[in-house]
Design an enzyme around this catalytic site. Structure first.
Site, PDB file in Angstrom:
ATOM      1  N   THR A  44       0.915  -1.116   0.031  1.00 38.48           N
ATOM      2  CA  THR A  44       0.117  -0.159   0.002  1.00 38.48           C
ATOM      3  C   THR A  44       1.043   1.125  -0.097  1.00 38.48           C
ATOM      4  OG1 THR A  44      -1.402   1.288   1.515  1.00 38.48           O
ATOM      5  CG2 THR A  44      -0.096  -0.290   2.514  1.00 38.48           C
ATOM      6  N   ASP A  45       0.104   2.416  -0.393  1.00 44.75           N
ATOM      7  CA  ASP A  45       1.049   3.627  -0.365  1.00 44.75           C
ATOM      8  C   ASP A  45       0.982   3.971   1.016  1.00 44.75           C
ATOM      9  OD1 ASP A  45      -1.662   4.468  -0.156  1.00 44.75           O
ATOM     10  OD2 ASP A  45      -1.735   5.982  -1.700  1.00 44.75           O
ATOM     11  N   GLU A  46       0.258   3.614   1.940  1.00 48.51           N
ATOM     12  CA  GLU A  46       0.350   4.066   3.268  1.00 48.51           C
ATOM     13  C   GLU A  46       1.588   3.839   4.063  1.00 48.51           C
ATOM     14  OE1 GLU A  46      -3.516   3.298   5.618  1.00 48.51           O
ATOM     15  OE2 GLU A  46      -4.430   2.946   3.460  1.00 48.51           O
ATOM     16  N   TYR A  89      -1.917  -0.838  10.813  1.00 48.64           N
ATOM     17  CA  TYR A  89      -1.837  -1.576   9.505  1.00 48.64           C
ATOM     18  C   TYR A  89      -0.670  -1.099   8.529  1.00 48.64           C
ATOM     19  CZ  TYR A  89      -3.154  -1.873   4.564  1.00 48.64           C
ATOM     20  OH  TYR A  89      -3.315  -2.167   3.301  1.00 48.64           O
ATOM     21  N   LYS A 139       2.352  -3.356   7.068  1.00 48.34           N
ATOM     22  CA  LYS A 139       2.509  -3.661   5.566  1.00 48.34           C
ATOM     23  C   LYS A 139       3.924  -3.288   5.334  1.00 48.34           C
ATOM     24  CE  LYS A 139       0.359  -4.820   2.697  1.00 48.34           C
ATOM     25  NZ  LYS A 139      -0.352  -5.915   2.311  1.00 48.34           N
TER      26      LYS A 139
END
Ligand code: NAD
Length: 348
Positions: free
Chosen positions: A130-132, A157, A161
């Site tokens: 993810t870009d998060e 989260y 990741k």
């Protein structure tokens, strides 16, 4: 190609499987069927001779060894994860166990299998991220996440990741495993589990309930239609350069409030009600540590692999709303699953 896809009963994994089977690839779907899963998502391909399902938890290393041995895949597309930020705030342990330890198990099982086969050059392990992991951006529209952006995850989260991305890179540097990573922005589209913003808004609007917007609704996200993401992932596994990561984005930044207002306008048109749906909007306590802005610079995947999003946000939202209007049989039973429809992760 024979693909081992983890998380294929989820939102994005199922889009990958539907596309892969339509292109003639063999697929083994490895999924533990958590609260977020639905085998209905892959019902359209489940009778295909190209499709197999293995109900396996990626925390179970022995089961993974058996799956690799039995199916002899050419490539792995690893999507299985706990994916909901709000749930990660209330219960981070599952996120560490599945996203970090589960990815470690996947890497070790893949490495053992790849070694035993004589390290075939064409083998690929694609980790879907993810870009998060990059944290939060300032408002300046010139500044976007590139593949070189420093990792700065803020939620349990995104931290889980980020940790799994680091493991995947290390398995390439240390053991030579031919890995790839993709970091993608927010997805939306059919089969999106009704705890994420877009389906929550559509279904609450139809039920005549309040449409909850976190904080003042100014947080910016970059939205990508899920089938465009699936196309990018197949392209990366087929043509990406091992050891490399690719950012994937929709080039469609919107504040949450703009997005919800657009959904309301589409609903006004497709399912008119007595009053405009936007009257149901209400502002609620913000998510703790809510990242202000995500935006993706997807020029690497465009320049090196020729991928670009094909569905505009306006078209994609309209198709998505229509899909939820047409598929109540799919979403209605999911509303009864644990935590769905409730405010989660508000306390931090
Ligand atoms: P999802 O929650 O819809 O699906 C996850 C799937 O993984 C479910 O079918 C679930 O049963 C399975 N799973 C969970 N734990 C498992 C375990 N221990 N063993 C085996 N299977 C397990 O998630 P999604 O939105 O489809 O996301 C898929 C992947 O893409 C995730 O890795 C996520 O981090 C990443 N991603 C998602 C987005 C997004 O906008 N949704 C954006 C970028 C990246």
């Amino acid at each position: 190609m024979k693909l081992l896809v983890t998380g294929g009963a989820g939102f994005i994994g199922s889009a990958v499987i539907r596309l892969a089977v339509s292109k003639g690839h063999e697929v083994v779907n490895v999924d533990a069927l958590t609260y977020a899963a639905s085998l209905e998502n892959v019902a359209s391909v489940s009778k295909s001779p190209l499709y197999r399902f293995e109900k396996v938890d990626i925390r179970d290393r022995a089961a993974l060894d058996r799956v690799f041995d039995a199916h002899q895949p050419d490539a792995v597309m690893h999507l299985a994860a706990e994916s909901h930020v709000d749930r990660s705030i209330d219960g981070p342990a599952d996120f560490v166990e599945t996203n970090v330890n589960g990815t470690f198990n996947m890497l070790e099982a893949a490495r053992k299998y790849w070694d035993a086969k004589g390290r075939p050059e064409g083998f690929r392990f694609l980790h879907i991220s993810t870009d998060e992991v990059f944290g939060s951006l300032p408002a300046d529209p010139e500044i976007k996440f590139t593949e070189e952006t420093r990792y700065d995850p803020r939620s349990p989260y995104s931290a889980s990741k980020a940790a799994s991305d680091h493991l995947v890179r290390a398995w390439n540097e240390t053991y030579g495993l031919p890995v790839l990573i993709t970091n993608c922005s927010n997805n939306y589209g059919p089969f999106h589990f009704p705890e994420k913003l877009i389906p929550v808004v559509i279904l609450k609007a139809l039920a005549g309930e309040k449409l909850p917007i976190y904080g003042d609704g100014s947080n910016v996200r970059d939205w990508l239609y899920v089938e465009d993401h699936a196309r990018a992932l197949l392209l990366v596994v087929e043509a990406g350069k091992p050891g490399r990561s690719y950012n994937v984005g929709g080039n469609s930044e919107r504040t949450n409030l703009e997005l919800v207002r657009t959904l309301c306008a589409v609903l006004d048109e497709l399912r008119p009600a007595a009053a405009p749906y936007a009257d149901q909007i209400t502002f609620v306590t913000d998510r703790p540590g809510h990242d202000a802005r995500y935006a993706i610079d997807a020029s690497r995947i465009r320049d090196e692999l020729g991928w670009e999003p094909s569905v505009t946000l306006e078209d994609g939202l309209r198709q998505t709303v229509q899909w939820y209007l047409d598929n109540e049989d799919w979403w209605r039973p999911l509303l009864g699953r644990k935590g769905v429809g409730q405010r989660l992760g508000a306390k931090g």
